[in-house]
Scaffold this motif. Structure first.
Motif, PDB file in Angstrom:
ATOM      1  N   PRO A 171       0.673  -1.378   0.104  1.00 17.04           N
ATOM      2  CA  PRO A 171      -0.001  -0.104  -0.094  1.00 17.04           C
ATOM      3  C   PRO A 171       0.854   1.197   0.080  1.00 17.04           C
ATOM      4  O   PRO A 171       0.337   2.352  -0.455  1.00 17.04           O
ATOM      5  N   LYS A 172       2.070   1.070   0.640  1.00 17.41           N
ATOM      6  CA  LYS A 172       2.844   2.413   0.596  1.00 17.41           C
ATOM      7  C   LYS A 172       3.442   2.734  -0.887  1.00 17.41           C
ATOM      8  O   LYS A 172       4.299   3.668  -1.111  1.00 17.41           O
ATOM      9  N   LEU A 173       3.581   1.479  -1.651  1.00 21.80           N
ATOM     10  CA  LEU A 173       4.118   1.667  -3.097  1.00 21.80           C
ATOM     11  C   LEU A 173       3.290   0.736  -4.154  1.00 21.80           C
ATOM     12  O   LEU A 173       3.659  -0.248  -4.356  1.00 21.80           O
ATOM     13  N   ALA A 174       2.413   1.673  -4.673  1.00 21.67           N
ATOM     14  CA  ALA A 174       1.356   1.004  -5.092  1.00 21.67           C
ATOM     15  C   ALA A 174       1.656   0.506  -6.574  1.00 21.67           C
ATOM     16  O   ALA A 174       1.128  -0.087  -7.396  1.00 21.67           O
ATOM     17  N   GLN A 175       2.710   1.419  -7.142  1.00 21.51           N
ATOM     18  CA  GLN A 175       3.180   1.229  -8.571  1.00 21.51           C
ATOM     19  C   GLN A 175       2.169   0.741  -9.530  1.00 21.51           C
ATOM     20  O   GLN A 175       2.183   0.143 -10.549  1.00 21.51           O
ATOM     21  N   GLN A 176       1.161   2.038  -9.331  1.00 20.57           N
ATOM     22  CA  GLN A 176       0.039   1.902 -10.433  1.00 20.57           C
ATOM     23  C   GLN A 176       0.474   1.905 -12.213  1.00 20.57           C
ATOM     24  O   GLN A 176      -0.121   1.217 -13.078  1.00 20.57           O
ATOM     25  N   TRP A 224      -5.729  -6.992   0.469  1.00 16.87           N
ATOM     26  CA  TRP A 224      -5.602  -5.859  -0.624  1.00 16.87           C
ATOM     27  C   TRP A 224      -5.094  -6.214  -1.885  1.00 16.87           C
ATOM     28  O   TRP A 224      -5.565  -5.883  -3.003  1.00 16.87           O
ATOM     29  N   ASP A 225      -4.143  -7.028  -1.842  1.00 12.77           N
ATOM     30  CA  ASP A 225      -3.212  -7.554  -3.279  1.00 12.77           C
ATOM     31  C   ASP A 225      -4.300  -8.460  -3.819  1.00 12.77           C
ATOM     32  O   ASP A 225      -4.576  -8.323  -5.214  1.00 12.77           O
ATOM     33  N   ILE A 226      -4.819  -9.461  -3.169  1.00 11.70           N
ATOM     34  CA  ILE A 226      -5.611 -10.456  -3.928  1.00 11.70           C
ATOM     35  C   ILE A 226      -6.861  -9.775  -4.564  1.00 11.70           C
ATOM     36  O   ILE A 226      -7.315 -10.294  -5.624  1.00 11.70           O
ATOM     37  N   GLN A 227      -7.470  -8.735  -3.804  1.00  7.45           N
ATOM     38  CA  GLN A 227      -8.654  -8.409  -4.519  1.00  7.45           C
ATOM     39  C   GLN A 227      -8.300  -7.445  -5.855  1.00  7.45           C
ATOM     40  O   GLN A 227      -9.443  -7.085  -6.391  1.00  7.45           O
ATOM     41  N   GLN A 228      -7.142  -7.243  -5.950  1.00  8.73           N
ATOM     42  CA  GLN A 228      -6.537  -6.392  -7.135  1.00  8.73           C
ATOM     43  C   GLN A 228      -5.834  -7.373  -8.013  1.00  8.73           C
ATOM     44  O   GLN A 228      -5.371  -6.790  -9.051  1.00  8.73           O
ATOM     45  N   ASP A 229      -6.276  -8.465  -7.729  1.00  4.81           N
ATOM     46  CA  ASP A 229      -5.528  -9.714  -8.703  1.00  4.81           C
ATOM     47  C   ASP A 229      -3.990  -9.586  -8.873  1.00  4.81           C
ATOM     48  O   ASP A 229      -3.461  -9.735  -9.978  1.00  4.81           O
ATOM     49  N   ILE A 230      -3.453  -8.790  -7.830  1.00  4.81           N
ATOM     50  CA  ILE A 230      -1.954  -8.931  -7.872  1.00  4.81           C
ATOM     51  C   ILE A 230      -1.512 -10.229  -7.322  1.00  4.81           C
ATOM     52  O   ILE A 230      -1.878 -10.681  -5.962  1.00  4.81           O
ATOM     53  N   ASP A 257     -12.645   0.500   2.486  1.00  3.56           N
ATOM     54  CA  ASP A 257     -11.118  -0.174   3.070  1.00  3.56           C
ATOM     55  C   ASP A 257     -10.313   0.171   2.029  1.00  3.56           C
ATOM     56  O   ASP A 257      -8.998   0.571   2.189  1.00  3.56           O
ATOM     57  N   MET A 258     -10.467  -0.464   0.981  1.00  2.68           N
ATOM     58  CA  MET A 258      -9.930  -0.196  -0.266  1.00  2.68           C
ATOM     59  C   MET A 258      -9.172   1.117  -0.533  1.00  2.68           C
ATOM     60  O   MET A 258      -8.067   1.364  -0.969  1.00  2.68           O
ATOM     61  N   THR A 259     -10.257   1.876  -0.395  1.00  2.00           N
ATOM     62  CA  THR A 259      -9.827   3.519  -0.779  1.00  2.00           C
ATOM     63  C   THR A 259      -8.788   3.860   0.298  1.00  2.00           C
ATOM     64  O   THR A 259      -7.839   4.775   0.030  1.00  2.00           O
ATOM     65  N   ARG A 260      -9.179   3.814   1.462  1.00  2.00           N
ATOM     66  CA  ARG A 260      -8.182   4.063   2.616  1.00  2.00           C
ATOM     67  C   ARG A 260      -6.873   3.347   2.570  1.00  2.00           C
ATOM     68  O   ARG A 260      -5.927   4.199   2.622  1.00  2.00           O
ATOM     69  N   LEU A 261      -6.913   2.204   2.098  1.00  2.00           N
ATOM     70  CA  LEU A 261      -5.589   1.654   1.788  1.00  2.00           C
ATOM     71  C   LEU A 261      -4.742   2.327   0.717  1.00  2.00           C
ATOM     72  O   LEU A 261      -3.460   2.380   0.666  1.00  2.00           O
ATOM     73  N   ASN A 262      -5.539   2.745  -0.298  1.00  2.00           N
ATOM     74  CA  ASN A 262      -5.020   3.191  -1.575  1.00  2.00           C
ATOM     75  C   ASN A 262      -4.311   4.534  -1.142  1.00  2.00           C
ATOM     76  O   ASN A 262      -3.268   4.926  -2.069  1.00  2.00           O
TER      77      ASN A 262
END
Ligand code: NDP
Length: 279
Positions: A171-176, A224-230, A257-262
């Motif tokens: 979450p601190k380095l999302a690499q979008q 958080w990773d799993i729900q984004q298919d990472i 939750d996802m927004t807060r983590l993002n």
């Protein structure tokens, strides 16, 4: 999205990789067999090591012991290793691969990665991986720590598109931007140090969300990773933590939750920046 520790994701060459795996970075060789064996017994099917970790021998012993203890077959496991940066000529890469296989006492690897792009050209190393891949000694080939410009360079000469780019991601380095580039080119992204080597576990936002779901901070981050298919590899030497890191398929982070983590993203690394690391 994966729904269990054995669930797999399909690479661009048809090979399938378990979505969540066990990493063995920073585990002394003499302790690694026990960790890998416990991982397999507890359901992990992907083991991630590297030449530079110095624990391929222990990893190989752990694989043998894990297979014997569980009655699963070698083909049910997915084993990744990586060629280190001092092996970037064609011949040296081939030799490094053969030595890795010998240390692991395996006759093929599921995935072999160029560990870092480094300063030297990686063209020869990639050509060696392509050769080993077409000879059937590796089921899939990929890279690690490649930035967009490294991937662009690689794709300009590659005959085989890498299946994966394994990078620091949490979450601190999302690499979008890198994730978007990889998706466009059908290259999967796999997160290393998903827990930021433990540093994210005390983050107040992560802790708050964990409390809300009656889960641990580590479980929230992995989810958080799993729900984004990472894809991801996580490391623990402790069996209890291994188990709880795998117990992430029975709850759902909601969009708040996802927004807060993002929102935690601040492009902060725990490992080296691939463009600055002095090899
Ligand atoms: P992780 O983000 O997986 O964090 C591991 C750390 O967190 C360890 O100190 C571990 O301690 C602790 N930990 C794990 N689970 C829990 C838990 N549930 N509660 C509390 N603490 C926990 O870091 P890694 O750097 O190990 O990354 C994972 C894997 O990624 C590596 O093992 C390696 O395979 C790969 N990797 C690849 C790199 C590359 O360049 N391609 C670079 C770095 C890693 P303990 O073991 O004591 O439980």
């Amino acid at each position: 999205m994966i729904h269990s520790l054995t669930d797999k994701v399909r690479f661009n060459n048809g090979v399938e990789i378990p979505g969540l795996g066990l990493g063995v970075f920073q585990i002394p060789d003499e302790d690694t067999a026990e960790v890998v064996k416990n991982g397999i017994i507890n359901g992990y099917r992907l083991i991630d090591t590297a030449q530079i970790y110095g624990n391929e021998v222990g990893t190989g012993v752990g694989i043998k012991e894990g297979l014997a203890a569980t009655n699963i077959k070698r083909e049910d496991l997915f084993v990744t290793s990586k060629v280190w940066n001092n092996h970037l000529t064609y011949e040296e890469t081939i030799t490094a691969f053969e030595e890795t296989l010998k240390r692991l006492e395996l006759d093929y690897l599921d995935l072999y990665l160029i560990h870092w792009p480094g300063k030297a050209a990686f063209k020869e190393s990639w050509q060696a991986l392509e050769e080993l891949y077409s000879a059937g000694k590796i089921k899939a080939i990929g890279v690690s720590n490649f930035e967009i410009h490294h991937l662009e360079e690689l794709l300009s000469f590659a005959k085989v598109t890498p299946v994966v780019n394994q990078v620091e991601l949490h979450p601190k380095l999302a690499q979008q931007a890198l994730r978007d580039f990889c998706e466009k080119h059908d290259i999967k992204v796999q997160a290393w140090s998903p827990l930021m080597q433990g540093k994210l576990l005390t983050d107040p936002v992560v802790k708050d969300i964990a409390e809300k779901h009656q889960k641990t901070p580590a479980q929230v981050i992995l989810r958080w990773d799993i729900q984004q298919d990472i894809l991801l590899v996580v490391k623990s030497v402790h069996e209890q933590r291994m188990k709880s890191n795998a117990d992430v398929f029975n709850f759902e982070l909601d969009s708040a939750d996802m927004t807060r983590l993002n929102q935690l993203n601040e492009a902060l690394r725990v490992g080296p920046n691939p463009d600055e690391f002095d090899f």
